[in-house]
Design an enzyme around this catalytic site. Structure first.
Site, PDB file in Angstrom:
ATOM      1  N   LEU A  40      56.658  74.081  88.446  1.00 49.34           N
ATOM      2  CA  LEU A  40      56.344  72.514  87.938  1.00 49.34           C
ATOM      3  C   LEU A  40      57.636  72.527  87.016  1.00 49.34           C
ATOM      4  O   LEU A  40      57.371  71.340  86.117  1.00 49.34           O
ATOM      5  CB  LEU A  40      55.169  72.579  87.362  1.00 49.34           C
ATOM      6  CG  LEU A  40      53.811  72.837  88.513  1.00 49.34           C
ATOM      7  CD1 LEU A  40      52.505  72.672  88.107  1.00 49.34           C
ATOM      8  CD2 LEU A  40      54.372  71.625  89.719  1.00 49.34           C
TER       9      LEU A  40
ATOM     10  N   SER B  56      74.825  74.386  99.365  1.00 52.94           N
ATOM     11  CA  SER B  56      75.529  73.051  98.793  1.00 52.94           C
ATOM     12  C   SER B  56      76.948  73.033  99.387  1.00 52.94           C
ATOM     13  O   SER B  56      77.783  74.139  99.711  1.00 52.94           O
ATOM     14  CB  SER B  56      75.584  72.945  97.463  1.00 52.94           C
ATOM     15  OG  SER B  56      76.339  71.771  97.037  1.00 52.94           O
TER      16      SER B  56
ATOM     17  N   LYS C 223      75.162  79.292  94.049  1.00 46.79           N
ATOM     18  CA  LYS C 223      75.244  78.947  95.667  1.00 46.79           C
ATOM     19  C   LYS C 223      76.037  79.924  96.140  1.00 46.79           C
ATOM     20  O   LYS C 223      75.617  80.151  97.440  1.00 46.79           O
ATOM     21  CB  LYS C 223      75.642  77.445  95.689  1.00 46.79           C
ATOM     22  CG  LYS C 223      74.431  76.330  95.142  1.00 46.79           C
ATOM     23  CD  LYS C 223      73.121  76.388  95.973  1.00 46.79           C
ATOM     24  CE  LYS C 223      72.082  75.274  95.225  1.00 46.79           C
ATOM     25  NZ  LYS C 223      70.935  75.846  95.792  1.00 46.79           N
TER      26      LYS C 223
ATOM     27  N   TYR D 145      76.273  76.833  88.365  1.00 48.22           N
ATOM     28  CA  TYR D 145      75.561  76.334  89.281  1.00 48.22           C
ATOM     29  C   TYR D 145      76.008  76.631  90.712  1.00 48.22           C
ATOM     30  O   TYR D 145      75.423  77.063  91.501  1.00 48.22           O
ATOM     31  CB  TYR D 145      75.095  74.838  89.096  1.00 48.22           C
ATOM     32  CG  TYR D 145      74.481  74.109  90.552  1.00 48.22           C
ATOM     33  CD1 TYR D 145      73.290  74.169  90.781  1.00 48.22           C
ATOM     34  CD2 TYR D 145      75.567  73.201  91.216  1.00 48.22           C
ATOM     35  CE1 TYR D 145      72.792  73.480  92.191  1.00 48.22           C
ATOM     36  CE2 TYR D 145      75.170  72.626  92.528  1.00 48.22           C
ATOM     37  CZ  TYR D 145      73.720  72.839  92.742  1.00 48.22           C
ATOM     38  OH  TYR D 145      73.449  72.352  93.896  1.00 48.22           O
TER      39      TYR D 145
HETATM   40  C1  UD1 Z   1      76.440  66.990  92.404  1.00 48.69           C
HETATM   41  C2  UD1 Z   1      77.141  68.235  92.074  1.00 48.69           C
HETATM   42  C3  UD1 Z   1      76.711  69.161  93.263  1.00 48.69           C
HETATM   43  C4  UD1 Z   1      75.271  69.222  93.465  1.00 48.69           C
HETATM   44  C5  UD1 Z   1      74.635  67.928  93.619  1.00 48.69           C
HETATM   45  C6  UD1 Z   1      73.264  67.908  93.781  1.00 48.69           C
HETATM   46  C7  UD1 Z   1      79.096  68.008  90.790  1.00 48.69           C
HETATM   47  C8  UD1 Z   1      80.489  67.945  90.636  1.00 48.69           C
HETATM   48  N1  UD1 Z   1      78.498  68.287  91.920  1.00 48.69           N
HETATM   49  O1  UD1 Z   1      77.177  66.238  93.317  1.00 48.69           O
HETATM   50  O2  UD1 Z   1      77.604  70.293  93.030  1.00 48.69           O
HETATM   51  O3  UD1 Z   1      75.077  69.945  94.651  1.00 48.69           O
HETATM   52  O4  UD1 Z   1      75.172  67.033  92.361  1.00 48.69           O
HETATM   53  O5  UD1 Z   1      72.566  67.439  92.524  1.00 48.69           O
HETATM   54  O6  UD1 Z   1      78.365  67.502  89.807  1.00 48.69           O
HETATM   55  N2  UD1 Z   1      78.749  58.829  89.857  1.00 48.69           N
HETATM   56  C9  UD1 Z   1      79.052  57.869  89.153  1.00 48.69           C
HETATM   57  N3  UD1 Z   1      78.084  57.347  88.023  1.00 48.69           N
HETATM   58  C10 UD1 Z   1      77.029  58.050  87.690  1.00 48.69           C
HETATM   59  C11 UD1 Z   1      76.652  59.109  88.612  1.00 48.69           C
HETATM   60  C12 UD1 Z   1      77.372  59.494  89.582  1.00 48.69           C
HETATM   61  O7  UD1 Z   1      79.971  56.889  89.349  1.00 48.69           O
HETATM   62  O8  UD1 Z   1      76.249  57.640  86.998  1.00 48.69           O
HETATM   63  C13 UD1 Z   1      79.491  59.309  91.058  1.00 48.69           C
HETATM   64  C14 UD1 Z   1      80.103  60.692  90.436  1.00 48.69           C
HETATM   65  O9  UD1 Z   1      81.354  60.520  89.971  1.00 48.69           O
HETATM   66  C15 UD1 Z   1      80.643  60.973  91.979  1.00 48.69           C
HETATM   67  C16 UD1 Z   1      79.353  60.068  92.833  1.00 48.69           C
HETATM   68  O10 UD1 Z   1      79.086  59.337  92.182  1.00 48.69           O
HETATM   69  O11 UD1 Z   1      81.883  60.507  92.628  1.00 48.69           O
HETATM   70  C17 UD1 Z   1      78.287  61.103  93.202  1.00 48.69           C
HETATM   71  O12 UD1 Z   1      77.680  61.955  92.057  1.00 48.69           O
HETATM   72  P1  UD1 Z   1      76.510  62.844  92.153  1.00 48.69           P
HETATM   73  O13 UD1 Z   1      75.186  61.884  92.805  1.00 48.69           O
HETATM   74  O14 UD1 Z   1      76.251  63.185  90.781  1.00 48.69           O
HETATM   75  O15 UD1 Z   1      76.923  63.810  93.049  1.00 48.69           O
HETATM   76  P2  UD1 Z   1      77.741  64.830  93.171  1.00 48.69           P
HETATM   77  O16 UD1 Z   1      78.819  65.328  92.054  1.00 48.69           O
HETATM   78  O17 UD1 Z   1      78.692  64.855  94.619  1.00 48.69           O
END
Ligand code: UD1
Length: 338
Positions: free
Chosen positions: A34, A126, A155, A151
């Site tokens: 939790l 991942s 993995k 992290y």
């Molecule tokens: C991230 C992790 C990944 C993990 C996954 C699970 C990194 C580099 N990778 O994936 O290892 O398995 O989360 O939780 O951190 N974005 C925005 N604004 C925001 C949030 C995100 O523009 O407020 C963009 C990010 O820059 C990215 C995309 O959205 O380009 C996806 O982001 P996110 O959802 O955080 O996933 P990952 O970074 O791909």
């Protein structure tokens, strides 16, 4: 009925997987500490499936608590491990905690399984193991790159531990390398419930649209991609959950071809951050307040999966569209608001 232990089974991916397992007549034991989930999820699972899973609150990173689970539930035949810390940024500040927690859980589970002759282990891995890929789509035999966070390293190490544990012939393991799971169950009774300010894109979008966050910052708009924003292989969490049922079935039907196997679990298609925002606005009719900001350190520019191996071997394919992902995420956010 086959009994499966689902660790972290009250979390985002875990809860969706429990629903799919129960709907395929698996008996489920959930263990969760939790730390990033809520016991109320049990009732939601019950409502969706008509079955209340067994539940035990325990910290599996502690050997005695892990042993207790297996003493209490001697019918367990397989394990699906979702229990882990998962915030990339936090892992850089607390590497020791991340290694200790995420790896001890796996070691404790393996110790119990080997001692009791329980063979089957599915690990949530991942696409982060690939780093910034040189060629796209990424295949399972694409090179594993040096991890950029503790992290991500946990993995990678988890896969190594399982590979060598499988070499003993005492366990069979499968690592599912998830791409970017988003969306929620169609009932809107379960979904992603981040603690505090979300790190990930989709919950940030829905919380901004709901007025909880003032605006979304899109991290970078001058990447070498068609619209300048990063590209990810977003996959509906229900599709992802179903892959775990298929993985367990494969073990029980003796379909696995090696003691350790690993599969990409994505859709095979990349969408940019802006495309996700547009899909959200289109399916919900809500205008999203967003601005472009600086790039986020460590972000991969683009990645999407080659899904041929999962499709050939597991006979599994993601079915749901991006619009279904964004609209179900919104339905869940509205449900949370009550
Ligand atoms: C991230 C992790 C990944 C993990 C996954 C699970 C990194 C580099 N990778 O994936 O290892 O398995 O989360 O939780 O951190 N974005 C925005 N604004 C925001 C949030 C995100 O523009 O407020 C963009 C990010 O820059 C990215 C995309 O959205 O380009 C996806 O982001 P996110 O959802 O955080 O996933 P990952 O970074 O791909």
């Amino acid at each position: 009925m086959r009994t499966v232990l689902v660790t972290g089974g009250l979390g985002y991916i875990g809860s969706h997987t429990v629903v799919e397992l129960q709907q395929k007549d698996y008996e489920v034991v959930i263990v969760d500490n939790l730390s990033n989930s809520n016991e109320k999820v049990l009732d939601s699972i019950w409502k969706i499936t008509g079955v209340k899973p067994h539940f035990l609150k325990a910290d599996l990173s502690l050997a005695d608590q892990c042993a207790k689970v297996f003493e209490l539930f001697t019918e367990i035949e397989g394990v699906i491990n979702f229990a882990a810390f998962k915030a990339v940024g936090e892992s850089c500040d607390k590497p020791v905690e991340y290694y200790r927690n995420n790896l001890n859980i796996i070691l404790n589970l393996l110790e119990q399984m080997i001692a009791r002759g329980i063979e089957y282990f599915v690990q949530s891995s991942s696409c982060t193991v690939y780093g910034e890929p040189e060629t796209l789509p990424v295949r399972e035999d694409s090179p594993i790159q040096r991890a950029t966070s503790p992290y991500g390293n946990t993995k990678q190490m988890a896969e190594d531990i399982l590979r060598f544990a499988s070499d003993t012939g005492k366990v069979k393991a499968m690592a599912l390398r998830y791409f970017n799971p988003i969306g929620a169950h169609e009932s809107a009774l379960i979904g992603e419930l981040p603690n505090g300010v979300p790190n990930n894109l989709m919950p940030y979008i829905t919380q901004t649209a709901a007025g909880i966050r003032e605006r979304l910052t899109v991290f970078g708009n001058d990447y070498p991609t068609p619209d300048g924003t990063c590209i990810r292989d977003f996959i509906h969490v229900v599709d992802l959950a179903k892959a775990h049922v298929v993985a367990m079935d494969r073990f029980f039907e003796h379909g696995n071809k090696a003691a350790f196997e690993y599969f990409n679990i994505g859709t095979g298609r990349g969408y940019s951050v802006l495309e996700v925002i547009r899909s959200f606005e289109k399916t919900t009719g809500v205008k999203l307040n967003y601005v472009f900001g600086p790039k986020r350190h460590g972000d991969i520019i683009r990645i999407w999966a080659d899904t041929a191996l999962a499709s050939e071997e597991l006979k599994w394919k993601a079915e749901k569209s991006l619009d279904q992902m964004t609209s179900s995420a919104w339905k869940w956010q509205l449900h949370l608001k009550g």
